[in-house]
Design an enzyme around this catalytic site. Structure first.
Site, PDB file in Angstrom:
ATOM      1  CE  LYS A  68      -4.539   0.622   0.038  1.00  0.00           C
ATOM      2  NZ  LYS A  68      -5.531  -0.198  -0.687  1.00  0.00           N
TER       3      LYS A  68
ATOM      4  CG  ASP B 273      -7.170   3.329  -1.108  1.00  0.00           C
ATOM      5  OD1 ASP B 273      -7.636   2.183  -1.056  1.00  0.00           O
ATOM      6  OD2 ASP B 273      -7.258   4.142  -0.159  1.00  0.00           O
TER       7      ASP B 273
END
Length: 473
Positions: free
Chosen positions: A133, A173
């Site tokens: 991430k 995201d």
């Protein structure tokens, strides 16, 4: 490490807190998985699952870099500096895979929690992708295309050395959609001096993107919820007068609360309405808009235009046709009645108080569309009050699954139709549910999909690490 299972769990948490001080979101994510896996640890036999957990919970690599970008206001240009992050958490199953988040709340703790969750989510898809991430503190709201582009270009200058189709493949995201991915890919090509479409997913279909990628997380959320409704015989939850005409594979007659108003919320709502359900809410950081009888197709189209074209707020929605706006309120504060809740906004949006409101409003199914949208104490409460609880690792895996399908298309120089991608996505989500359900059944916990999803994801990574010798002296 000697002692009881409980003592070993506490020791692991203490050690991690010592190595990652002050990182509350990350420790929350770790504790949720670790505590939920206690039945697995109690049945580990010759295996040392607890010891392996300590290895898996430590990121393989944390990359931090400086990001500078300008903004332009009435008084001229201003140069800002922030920190970019990429946590390459686990590569046991394949290249690091996970999104980039541009949001004011971004911190190392939040990126680590997201990367940790991504390990198990990606494992559940049964696709060859590891967990990672990234992101930085940046608020795209109110910024011009030029300002966003320059931030993306500076971010990629710090990131490009650390990513690649066989190493690390970022996606979008919160705050990072097709526009931002396009800007970053353009800068990556300039820096590398050659195109490499497999390095990012979530691209436009004009240059290597996959059909249905924007829709995938929302659609996948609904597909896995459908599987749960069928498996657990959802008819029995409905009052007699509402059962007429309810097909086994649809949401007909069900009231659904959705939080958020981004891609996940929009496309989950679209699919729920397509299947006959009533979507009764959307929200953003300014407040919540509700409809007692459910949003109409025209109102959903208005929301799509407002969010995707105008980049506006839900407060700008027309309230003339049965809609009500609640300024500064989350969906879960309002005490609304519903059958199904699909939290699709951000982490920790459902607190214990929100969970109590859901139970009081008759909610019997919660499926998480956002990452860790429910606090740990709220999860524990909901599991005693609702009949179906599907954690985010399983429920919101449709986005990364379709990103992996985009990787496959890029590698093979193929381009699949929407129908082909949708069929594959549905199959993946159906299999994720089956895997979580089967694992829960094997441990005599037939209703505990939290345990089933966590255990199935953990065991897949554990077996890979063990086979590669990572867990041996």
């Amino acid at each position: 490490m000697a002692g009881t299972i409980e003592e070993r769990i506490e020791e692991i948490l203490r050690a991690l807190k010592g190595r990652h001080p002050g990182q509350e979101e990350f420790m929350q994510a770790v504790e949720e998985v670790l505590v939920s896996l206690k039945p697995l640890f109690e049945n580990q036999g010759e295996e040392d699952y607890l010891g392996a957990f300590s290895v898996i919970a430590e990121p393989e690599r944390v990359i931090k870099f400086r990001v500078q970008y300008p903004t332009f206001g009435p008084e001229g240009a201003e140069l800002h500096t922030t920190t970019g992050y990429r946590v390459q958490f686990n590569s046991a199953l394949g290249p690091y895979k996970g999104g980039l988040r541009f949001h004011p709340s971004v911190s190392e703790s939040i990126i680590k929690f997201l990367g940790f969750e991504q390990i198990f989510k990606n494992a559940l898809t049964n696709l060859p992708i590891g967990g990672g991430k990234g992101g930085c503190v940046f608020d795209p709201k109110g910024k011009s295309d030029s300002e966003v582009r320059m931030l993306c270009e500076h971010f990629m200058k710090g990131l490009y050395r650390h990513i690649g189709p066989n190493l690390d493949v970022p996606a979008g995201d919160i705050g990072v959609g097709g526009r931002e991915i396009g800007y970053m890919y353009g800068e990556y090509v300039r820096l590398k001096g050659q195109p490499d479409m497999g390095v990012l997913t979530g691209k436009s279909t004009d240059f290597g993107g996959s059909k249905l990628r924007p829709e995938a997380t929302g659609y996948g959320l609904v597909y896995i919820t459908l599987e749960a409704l069928k498996k657990y015989n959802h008819y029995r939850y409905l009052p007699e007068e509402r059962r007429a005409g309810v097909a086994e594979n649809c949401f007909k007659g069900l009231k659904v609360l959705i939080s958020g108003s981004g891609n996940v919320a929009q496309f989950a709502a679209q699919k729920v309405m397509e299947l006959g359900g009533q979507v009764c809410s959307f929200s953003d950081s300014t407040g919540t808009i509700t409809s007692t009888e459910g949003f109409s197709e025209d109102q959903l189209k208005e929301l799509f235009h407002l969010k995707n074209v105008k980049r506006g707020r839900v407060s700008e929605m027309s309230t003339a046709e049965g809609l009500e706006y609640h300024a500064g309120k989350s969906v879960w504060e309002l005490g609304l009645n519903c059958d199904i809740a699909l939290p699709s906004a951000t982490q920790n949006e459902i607190t214990l108080e929100g969970a109590k409101n859901l139970a009081a409003g008759g909610c019997w199914c919660v499926a998480e569309g956002a990452n860790m949208p429910t606090t740990n104490e709220a999860v524990d409460y909901l599991k005693t009050k609702v009949d179906i609880y599907i954690p985010a690792k399983a429920a919101n895996a449709g986005g990364v699954a379709t990103s992996a399908l985009e990787m496959a298309q890029n590698s093979a120089r193929l381009f699949w139709s929407s129908e082909e991608v949708d069929e594959k996505l549905n199959g993946i989500m159906t299999n994720i549910f089956a895997t979580a359900y089967k694992t829960a059944q094997e441990f005599d916990r037939p209703w505990d999909l939290q345990f089933g999803a966590n255990a199935a994801g953990f065991l897949k990574v554990y077996k890979a690490y063990k086979a590669m010798g990572y867990l041996k002296f």
